[in-house]
Design a protein around this motif. Structure first.
Motif, mmCIF file in Angstrom:
data_model
loop_
_atom_site.group_PDB
_atom_site.id
_atom_site.type_symbol
_atom_site.label_atom_id
_atom_site.label_comp_id
_atom_site.label_asym_id
_atom_site.label_seq_id
_atom_site.Cartn_x
_atom_site.Cartn_y
_atom_site.Cartn_z
ATOM 1 N N GLU A 293 -10.627 -22.471 -49.647
ATOM 2 C CA GLU A 293 -9.855 -22.205 -51.030
ATOM 3 C C GLU A 293 -9.787 -23.409 -51.742
ATOM 4 O O GLU A 293 -9.808 -23.317 -53.025
ATOM 5 N N ARG A 294 -9.402 -24.523 -51.111
ATOM 6 C CA ARG A 294 -9.164 -25.695 -51.815
ATOM 7 C C ARG A 294 -10.132 -26.078 -52.630
ATOM 8 O O ARG A 294 -10.291 -26.169 -53.755
ATOM 9 N N GLU A 297 -10.962 -23.529 -55.534
ATOM 10 C CA GLU A 297 -9.953 -23.653 -56.585
ATOM 11 C C GLU A 297 -10.638 -24.778 -57.432
ATOM 12 O O GLU A 297 -10.601 -24.872 -58.837
ATOM 13 N N ARG A 298 -10.974 -26.117 -56.522
ATOM 14 C CA ARG A 298 -11.179 -27.178 -57.439
ATOM 15 C C ARG A 298 -12.523 -26.923 -58.419
ATOM 16 O O ARG A 298 -12.404 -27.239 -59.422
ATOM 17 N N LYS A 300 -13.829 -23.921 -59.387
ATOM 18 C CA LYS A 300 -13.663 -22.912 -60.446
ATOM 19 C C LYS A 300 -12.679 -23.597 -61.549
ATOM 20 O O LYS A 300 -13.201 -23.331 -62.778
ATOM 21 N N LYS A 301 -11.963 -24.513 -61.433
ATOM 22 C CA LYS A 301 -11.457 -25.055 -62.384
ATOM 23 C C LYS A 301 -12.417 -26.091 -63.419
ATOM 24 O O LYS A 301 -12.042 -26.433 -64.431
ATOM 25 N N ALA A 316 -12.351 -15.186 -55.326
ATOM 26 C CA ALA A 316 -11.554 -16.032 -54.391
ATOM 27 C C ALA A 316 -11.280 -15.329 -53.148
ATOM 28 O O ALA A 316 -11.198 -16.275 -52.297
ATOM 29 N N ASN A 319 -14.163 -16.967 -51.552
ATOM 30 C CA ASN A 319 -14.613 -18.338 -51.868
ATOM 31 C C ASN A 319 -15.917 -18.221 -52.445
ATOM 32 O O ASN A 319 -16.840 -19.200 -52.256
#
Ligand code: NAD
Length: 458
Positions: A293-294, A297-298, A300-301, A316, A319
């Motif tokens: 997930e980390r 998210e990284r 995706k940003k 999400a 992943n």
């Protein structure tokens, strides 16, 4: 994953030290036996390895079979074919002045080598350096990454089953275990992972003054000249960007090309991705996902939706990030601030190779630099005007494959190298040995005091 208790680590070092001191690992027969067993492990257990990596990050089986198990087996064969020649003392001769001495380079093992692996190629990055450590006659401790925990557990189980446990051990865990290992009775550290942690590892090695190899990452640029074969270029970049979901240290990070080439290239990359993963990569068994997930998210940003011209979808729950192209990217964009390590492909336009060279040279030295062109002189100009760990002209990543080439970074992308003979050398101390004959004493009179002008005249 059950972590190795920290209390066990000193005992592991003690056992390995006793084995090393017994001289067992210096036997070439022992080294060959271990490498044969490693080959057997990567053959018999390949499906088990593939299932573990699939459980870790939805990695397609084929990617583990081809890029981990297959590559490790090739490296085993290459090493077995050459180990006698590599391990032999190499006699040297140079000037007449020292002709009376027999001189050789005697490769000797360091002792206990610590191999700290990354998660993205969980078998390759732990077992390929192990081949070099064993070929050179060392004991070894492997610390796989905790981020691919199913794979780490399988490495531990299979190493125990196939290899000599008195000399080769696996420690499971995260930062605490790694720190304890770095403080232990270790003689050499081989690390693969981020540049940031690489610096921590190097500091720990400096405290003990032991050699360290750092296999790190960074942003690998690709320059595509207007004269490149765009259809093949598009397919090769598409492949290299999305195997392992872009989580490959050598993956093309961003593209540099002219506006004209960009407009021809995007449809070719898109066509290749559609042929690899269909229009619906989230349901493709051939498409890998982000490791956790980390990292999801990284990455995706890093997507600027206003600049996406292909892909951009995310999920999400799985992943999942689709293969994505972004255009009109500039150096201020988030996607250009860090190594992407995911399936995003930003394109920066430049007018010519001079601008590309300038762009590359104002950034840290990359692990790899790629050039696509049909003009060999242009490729050589770029090679001679830049620096990178490695370069492949008209392809990506494939320069890692031939065992005759050293693999490693330069500057922030790493220190030292391995593969084939380079692995053997990396895990060996090259000890100089000179045999001086007693009869030559009369020739050495000049070196003995008292000195006089006659003795110092050259
Ligand atoms: P990772 O998180 O798996 O970390 C690597 C290892 O360092 C792990 O074993 C981990 O336990 C250990 N570690 C993490 N933090 C630590 C700390 N504070 N102290 C001591 N040990 C610590 O891997 P990662 O960093 O996510 O890997 C991705 C990076 O690795 C990318 O930059 C990629 O380019 C690079 N990489 C390089 C190569 C190469 O061969 N050059 C190969 C794969 C990955």
């Amino acid at each position: 994953m059950t972590e190795t208790p920290l209390d066990n680590i000193p005992n592991i070092f003690q056992e390995l030290r006793a084995s090393f001191n017994s001289g067992k690992t210096k036997s070439i027969a022992w080294r060959k036996r271990q490498i044969e067993q490693l080959y057997k492990m990567c053959d018999e257990q390949k499906e088990v390895f593939a299932s573990a990596a699939h459980a870790d990050f939805h990695r397609p089986s084929a990617e583990t079979l081809l890029y981990d198990c297959g590559v490790i087996r090739n490296e085993c064969i290459h090493t077995l074919n050459h180990i006698d020649e590599w391990a032999r003392d190499e006699y040297r001769s140079d000037s007449l002045a020292y002709a009376t001495m027999d001189k050789c380079v005697h490769p000797e093992p360091f002792g206990i080598c610590l191999i700290i692996g990354a998660w993205n190629y969980p078998f390759l990055l732990t077992l390929s350096p192990l081949i070099g450590a064993l070929a050179a006659g060392n004991c070894a401790i492997i610390k796989p990454s905790e981020l691919a925990s199913n794979s780490a557990v399988i490495v531990a189980k299979m190493v125990e089953r196939y290899l000599d446990p008195s000399c080769i051990r696996v420690v499971l865990g995260a930062v605490d275990q790694t720190q304890a290992l770095l403080k232990g009775d270790v003689d050499h550290v081989f690390y693969t992972g981020s540049t940031m942690v690489g610096k921590i590892v190097m500091r720990a090695a400096a405290e003990k003054m032991i050699p360290v190899v750092l296999e790190c990452g960074g942003k690998c640029p690709v320059y595509i000249a207007d004269d490149a074969n765009i259809e093949v270029t598009g397919k090769r970049i598409a492949w290299g960007k999305t195997i392992n979901c872009g989580q490959t240290c050598l993956a093309p990070d961003y593209l540099l090309c002219s506006k004209k080439t960009e407009s021809r290239l995007i449809p070719e990359i898109a066509k290749a991705w559609q042929s690899f993963y269909t229009d619906d990569p989230i349901n493709s068994d051939s498409y890998c996902h982000m490791v956790n997930e980390r990292h999801f998210e990284r990455v995706k940003k890093l997507i600027d939706t206003t600049k996406v011209v292909y892909g951009g979808q995310t999920d999400a729950k799985q992943n999942y990030i689709a293969p994505t192209i972004m255009t009109n990217v500039n150096t201020a964009d988030k996607v250009m601030q860090e190594e992407i390590f995911g399936p995003l492909l930003p394109i920066i336009t430049v007018n010519n190779e001079r601008e590309a060279i300038e762009f590359i040279n104002t950034r840290p030295k990359p692990l790899a630099l790629y050039v696509f062109t049909s003009n060999k002189n242009l490729a050589n100009t770029i090679i001679n005007s830049t620096s990178s760990g490695s370069t492949c002209v008209n392809d990506v990543i494939f320069q890692i494959a031939p065992p005759c080439l050293p693999f490693g970074g330069v500057g922030e992308s790493g220190l030292g190298n391995y593969h084939g003979k380079y692995s053997f050398d990396t895990f060996s101390h090259m000890r100089s040995v000179a045999y001086s004959p007693m009869w030559s004493e009369f020739l050495l009179a000049k070196r003995n005091p008292p000195y006089n002008q006659k003795k110092t005249a050259t």
